[in-house]
Each structure stands twice: as structure tokens, then as C-alpha cells.
Design a protein around this motif. Structure first.
Motif, PDB file in Angstrom:
ATOM      1  N   TRP A 229      -8.573  -2.954  -0.173  1.00 16.81           N
ATOM      2  CA  TRP A 229      -9.026  -3.847  -1.222  1.00 16.81           C
ATOM      3  C   TRP A 229     -10.483  -3.603  -1.597  1.00 16.81           C
ATOM      4  O   TRP A 229     -11.300  -3.232  -0.764  1.00 16.81           O
TER       5      TRP A 229
ATOM      6  N   PHE B 202      -6.177  -3.675  -5.288  1.00 20.53           N
ATOM      7  CA  PHE B 202      -5.809  -2.573  -4.411  1.00 20.53           C
ATOM      8  C   PHE B 202      -6.490  -1.352  -5.043  1.00 20.53           C
ATOM      9  O   PHE B 202      -6.146  -0.966  -6.164  1.00 20.53           O
TER      10      PHE B 202
ATOM     11  N   ASP C 110      -7.474   4.378  -0.789  1.00 18.82           N
ATOM     12  CA  ASP C 110      -6.123   4.441  -0.221  1.00 18.82           C
ATOM     13  C   ASP C 110      -5.467   3.063  -0.254  1.00 18.82           C
ATOM     14  O   ASP C 110      -4.768   2.661   0.657  1.00 18.82           O
ATOM     15  N   TYR C 111      -5.751   2.345  -1.307  1.00 18.68           N
ATOM     16  CA  TYR C 111      -5.187   1.019  -1.603  1.00 18.68           C
ATOM     17  C   TYR C 111      -5.611  -0.076  -0.631  1.00 18.68           C
ATOM     18  O   TYR C 111      -4.966  -1.106  -0.540  1.00 18.68           O
TER      19      TYR C 111
ATOM     20  N   LEU D 191       2.362   1.624  -3.470  1.00 21.40           N
ATOM     21  CA  LEU D 191       1.377   1.988  -4.487  1.00 21.40           C
ATOM     22  C   LEU D 191       0.953   3.450  -4.403  1.00 21.40           C
ATOM     23  O   LEU D 191       0.588   4.048  -5.422  1.00 21.40           O
ATOM     24  N   ARG D 192       1.014   4.032  -3.250  1.00 24.69           N
ATOM     25  CA  ARG D 192       0.626   5.449  -3.106  1.00 24.69           C
ATOM     26  C   ARG D 192       1.473   6.354  -4.007  1.00 24.69           C
ATOM     27  O   ARG D 192       1.012   7.413  -4.433  1.00 24.69           O
TER      28      ARG D 192
ATOM     29  N   ASP E  50      -7.303   2.439  -5.695  1.00 29.20           N
ATOM     30  CA  ASP E  50      -6.688   3.760  -5.495  1.00 29.20           C
ATOM     31  C   ASP E  50      -7.629   4.722  -4.774  1.00 29.20           C
ATOM     32  O   ASP E  50      -7.186   5.545  -3.989  1.00 29.20           O
TER      33      ASP E  50
ATOM     34  N   LYS F   4      -0.242   6.497  -7.699  1.00 28.01           N
ATOM     35  CA  LYS F   4      -1.519   7.212  -7.759  1.00 28.01           C
ATOM     36  C   LYS F   4      -2.360   6.915  -9.010  1.00 28.01           C
ATOM     37  O   LYS F   4      -1.866   6.658 -10.080  1.00 28.01           O
TER      38      LYS F   4
ATOM     39  N   ASP G   1      -5.678   1.150 -10.096  1.00 24.38           N
ATOM     40  CA  ASP G   1      -5.961  -0.044  -9.305  1.00 24.38           C
ATOM     41  C   ASP G   1      -4.998  -1.147  -9.756  1.00 24.38           C
ATOM     42  O   ASP G   1      -4.653  -1.227 -10.933  1.00 24.38           O
ATOM     43  N   TYR G   2      -4.603  -2.005  -8.822  1.00 26.86           N
ATOM     44  CA  TYR G   2      -3.704  -3.117  -9.129  1.00 26.86           C
ATOM     45  C   TYR G   2      -4.351  -4.424  -8.702  1.00 26.86           C
ATOM     46  O   TYR G   2      -4.872  -4.536  -7.586  1.00 26.86           O
TER      47      TYR G   2
ATOM     48  N   ARG H 285       0.832  -1.206   0.000  1.00 28.07           N
ATOM     49  CA  ARG H 285       0.000   0.000   0.000  1.00 28.07           C
ATOM     50  C   ARG H 285       0.868   1.258   0.000  1.00 28.07           C
ATOM     51  O   ARG H 285       0.598   2.204  -0.753  1.00 28.07           O
TER      52      ARG H 285
END
Length: 157
Positions: free
Chosen positions: A133, A125, A130-131, A74-75, A127, A78, A81-82, A71
Motif C-alpha cells: 500500500w 495498492f 509489488d502491490y 493484481l500482479r 504497482d 501490471k 494502482d488500485y 495482491r
């Protein structure tokens, strides 16, 4: 310092080991795994195929520490979605890892997730969360997040 003391110190330095993860270029290491963050928007099965092409599988988040690491990472990306490598396609509400069909034991769903609106059988995850699920339709386009387990490698030096 006597020769025996120097020899002992030298031997100590040679045998000191640290744990490190051996990852290829463009992969990110964390606790015995390497992660590859895809750039293209693709659907779930294409993402798994992409990961397999790289001798990996879609990410399997198994601990809070791993989840928080991903998380935080990933922030920095930005607005994307992953994919997470899990699905409840076979039995609604029973989440399994896609690569090995084992039960998922750790979850970090967003506040209103999973929703299962219109057969949302895959997870990302998110976006906008805030990542945390979210469940989404498997045929939607998201980015791949691949994982390969490397174990720990001893580095001597």
C-alpha cells in the motif's frame, strides 16, 4: 448392497454441503466477498461512486489472507494502482474506511509508506511496490477496486 445402505448413502450425498461465494459475472470471489476490478483511471470519490453504482464499495482489506489474495490477483494486471477504500482526510494518520467511517485495523504499507507528501490522504495498492500500500492524493487517477460482501452460500449436491 442392501436397500437401506443405498438409501443412507443417497441421503448422505444430498446433504453434503460446501461453502461457495455467489458472485456476478466479471466479479472475483474470495472468502465471502466479491471483487470487481475497474478498467478506467478515476479519482477516489469517482471510484467510490463507480462501486456504489455496482451496489458495492471500494475494497476494505481486513485480513492478511484477503490482502495476499488481492495482491496476487493484481500482479496479473501490471502497471496500475488500485484504490483502497480508506482515507485519513479527517485526522492525519488516523485511517478510516470511507464507506462506514470505522477504523482501519489491518495495514500493508510499502517500506517508505505512508509518506503524506503534499496531503496524501487516500490509499492504493501500488504497482511499483509489488502491490503493497501507498498513500496518494485523492484527486489523482487510479483504478477502482470494488468489494461486496456476499456471505457464504450453501450448495447442496
Amino acid at each position: 448392497m442392501k436397500f437401506g445402505q443405498i438409501s443412507g448413502l443417497f441421503s448422505f450425498l444430498i446433504y453434503v454441503t460446501v461453502n461457495a461465494t455467489d458472485c456476478q459475472d466479471r466479479w472475483v470471489a474470495f472468502e465471502g466477498s466479491c471483487y470487481l476490478f475497474g478498467h478506467d483511471l478515476i479519482h477516489f470519490t469517482e471510484a467510490e461512486e463507480y462501486c456504489r453504482h455496482h451496489s458495492a464499495h471500494l475494497v476494505q482489506v481486513e485480513t492478511k489472507a484477503e490482502n495476499m489474495f488481492l495482491r496476487d490477483f493484481l500482479r496479473d494486471f501490471k502497471l496500475a494502482d488500485y484504490w483502497i477504500g480508506m482515507t485519513d482526510e479527517t485526522v492525519e494518520g488516523v485511517w478510516k474506511w470511507y464507506s462506514n467511517n470505522e477504523d482501519v485495523e489491518y495495514f500493508d504499507w510499502g517500506p517508505t509508506e505512508p509518506q503524506n507528501v503534499n496531503n496524501e490522504d487516500c490509499a492504493v495498492f501500488g504497482d511499483t511496490l509489488d502491490y503493497q500500500w501507498a498513500d496518494v492524493k485523492c484527486a489523482t487517477d487510479r483504478k477502482a477496486l470494488c468489494e461486496i460482501s456476499t456471505g457464504n452460500v450453501d450448495i447442496i449436491g
